[in-house]
Scaffold this active site. Sequence first.
Site, PDB file in Angstrom:
ATOM      1  CB  SER A 147      -0.893  -0.002   1.243  1.00  0.00           C
ATOM      2  OG  SER A 147      -1.462   1.280   1.471  1.00  0.00           O
ATOM      3  CE1 TYR A 160      -3.149  -2.751   5.368  1.00  0.00           C
ATOM      4  CE2 TYR A 160      -2.482  -0.631   4.457  1.00  0.00           C
ATOM      5  CZ  TYR A 160      -2.897  -1.936   4.275  1.00  0.00           C
ATOM      6  OH  TYR A 160      -3.049  -2.436   3.008  1.00  0.00           O
TER       7      TYR A 160
END
Length: 251
Positions: A147, A160
């Site tokens: 990501s 995350y």
Amino acid sequence: MTADTPLADKIALVTGASRGIGRASALALARAGAHVVATARTQGALESLDDEIFALTGHHATLVPLDLAEPAGLDALGLALHQRFGRLDVLVHAGAVLGAITPVSHVEPGLWDRVMTVNATASWRLIRSLEPLLKASDAGRALFLTSSRAASPRAFWGPYSASKAAMEAIVRAWADEVEHTRVRAAIIDPGAMRTRMRAEAYPGENPADLPDPSEIGPMMIELALLDPGLPTSVRTFRAWKADREGLAPSP
């Protein structure tokens, strides 16, 4: 092997295959001729995927119910694949968890541990378990989903972002170690796509404005076939799509 099935006779393992990008990747690999080994936590969702693969190809997938947070299952996976297939040609590691969008100081230890275990530690365990099988392939390819938050952390995305940054570091170190073998790794940022995780992160976003995960399938096939070199940079779906369409990526 034909133009329609460039991955005929290849063995492809997909984690997080029950939905989203993992499911789309599994379907694309199966359509390209690969025998798909699909892992996810939910048996019912895997069976639904298998039904779709069979309808598309006339062949069943191998289904492996597996929680990426459980070390024993990941450690046993390599042995099971070795006993059945003797090699692994393609790994698509799409399984991940978002955790909670919350200030770093509010993150509960249990949440931190699970996000790091699933997103970072599981990547290391997969490499540890599957490296011999990828080396047994004529051209082993390991594709890891990341990501933009790994390189550009943002407020409330602490666990995350940290887990994806750790995953990228693990993959780059490993890719450097196996540079002189036939194994190659790539790190792919799919960007914003119409997935459940995206909806969890951005509940106010209109999913109709986002690409369907099926659009990334051809990119996965291409990377499974080519030598991507060392993963010194992240490959983005947006840049890949723009290149195929002869356009400059939008800012």
